[in-house]
Enzyme design. Sequence first.
Site, mmCIF file in Angstrom:
data_model
loop_
_atom_site.group_PDB
_atom_site.id
_atom_site.type_symbol
_atom_site.label_atom_id
_atom_site.label_comp_id
_atom_site.label_asym_id
_atom_site.label_seq_id
_atom_site.Cartn_x
_atom_site.Cartn_y
_atom_site.Cartn_z
ATOM 1 C CE LYS A 16 -56.776 13.272 23.518
ATOM 2 N NZ LYS A 16 -56.776 14.672 23.045
ATOM 3 N NE ARG A 91 -63.338 14.084 21.477
ATOM 4 C CZ ARG A 91 -62.332 13.540 20.813
ATOM 5 N NH1 ARG A 91 -62.085 12.284 20.889
ATOM 6 N NH2 ARG A 91 -61.549 14.311 20.094
ATOM 7 N NE ARG A 130 -52.934 17.037 15.287
ATOM 8 C CZ ARG A 130 -53.743 16.663 16.262
ATOM 9 N NH1 ARG A 130 -53.265 16.077 17.337
ATOM 10 N NH2 ARG A 130 -55.032 16.905 16.170
ATOM 11 N NE ARG A 163 -57.057 14.898 12.945
ATOM 12 C CZ ARG A 163 -57.278 14.655 14.230
ATOM 13 N NH1 ARG A 163 -56.353 14.021 14.953
ATOM 14 N NH2 ARG A 163 -58.384 15.033 14.815
ATOM 15 N NE ARG A 174 -60.554 18.581 16.658
ATOM 16 C CZ ARG A 174 -59.301 18.335 16.288
ATOM 17 N NH1 ARG A 174 -58.731 19.076 15.356
ATOM 18 N NH2 ARG A 174 -58.628 17.363 16.849
HETATM 19 P P1 AMP Z 1 -59.584 12.973 17.702
HETATM 20 O O1 AMP Z 1 -58.666 12.405 16.692
HETATM 21 O O2 AMP Z 1 -59.611 12.193 18.989
HETATM 22 O O3 AMP Z 1 -59.362 14.443 17.926
HETATM 23 O O4 AMP Z 1 -61.076 12.833 17.103
HETATM 24 C C1 AMP Z 1 -61.443 13.468 15.892
HETATM 25 C C2 AMP Z 1 -62.959 13.618 15.805
HETATM 26 O O5 AMP Z 1 -63.585 12.336 15.868
HETATM 27 C C3 AMP Z 1 -63.588 14.408 16.944
HETATM 28 O O6 AMP Z 1 -63.525 15.800 16.738
HETATM 29 C C4 AMP Z 1 -65.024 13.860 16.913
HETATM 30 O O7 AMP Z 1 -65.765 14.428 15.843
HETATM 31 C C5 AMP Z 1 -64.817 12.401 16.592
HETATM 32 N N1 AMP Z 1 -64.665 11.591 17.837
HETATM 33 C C6 AMP Z 1 -63.543 10.939 18.263
HETATM 34 N N2 AMP Z 1 -63.772 10.298 19.407
HETATM 35 C C7 AMP Z 1 -65.066 10.546 19.738
HETATM 36 C C8 AMP Z 1 -65.903 10.171 20.823
HETATM 37 N N3 AMP Z 1 -65.444 9.408 21.836
HETATM 38 N N4 AMP Z 1 -67.182 10.615 20.837
HETATM 39 C C9 AMP Z 1 -67.667 11.373 19.842
HETATM 40 N N5 AMP Z 1 -66.936 11.784 18.795
HETATM 41 C C10 AMP Z 1 -65.643 11.363 18.719
#
Ligand code: AMP
Length: 224
Positions: A16, A91, A130, A163, A174
């Site tokens: 994404k 989400r 990654r 990360r 996740r």
């Molecule tokens: P990502 O980089 O999109 O994978 O997000 C990393 C982490 O941020 C996720 O595993 C969640 O803990 C938190 N996070 C990101 N976006 C959201 C969201 N829309 N709602 C809740 N937690 C989020």
Amino acid sequence: MSELNLILLGPPGAGKGTQAERLQDDFRLLYVSTGNMLRAAVEEGTELGRQAKAVMDRGELVPDDVIIGVIVEKVGAEDAQDGFLLDGFPRTVTQAEALEGALSELGRSLTAALLIDVDDDDVVRRISGRRVCQKANHVYHVDTNRPKHDNVCDIDGSRLIQRDDDREDTVRTRLKVYHEQTAPLVEFYEERGILKRFDGTRSPTEVHDHIRATLATLRLEEQI
Ligand code: AMP
């Protein structure tokens, strides 16, 4: 089409962020990644960051009410008037309903939900390799998308890191969270007739070409 209001859906590691980087170059869209936003808040030690850190490290989701307010404000702001691209939001169904309500109050709606599909084994393989740059989260992979110089971002020269939540056990959590809480959004947007699917196992360029072609078709349909 006056505006392109897009969301990117798909499991962690589907690509994404990579597609978002490319789509931003193609269209004038405000790009908002909730993950990047939350990581920046953690880095800066803000109140939001303090609330989010432990939850993110476990691979779980931060509470809906923490994130919804931030996003509703962003899509209503001046720089989102020509369209936006949301990555990592919504989400949960609660977040999707909040977004729908906020847009409808502004007399707007989503143009498309772009789903990038990849199966779980692929996700684990991809995410463990990654690397992201420290400065702006530009995305690389140790096998499939190497930087020109080891561990250095091609774009801004900052160091590449893994990360904290990209370690295998956290990735499994996740994925579980994705299937339980985010995957229901596929049906949510399918029911509204705006879901577009893309095969995330294809190369980033193929996925990008396919998304661009789909968006071009949507624009044509609107003009007919
Ligand atoms: P990502 O980089 O999109 O994978 O997000 C990393 C982490 O941020 C996720 O595993 C969640 O803990 C938190 N996070 C990101 N976006 C959201 C969201 N829309 N709602 C809740 N937690 C989020």
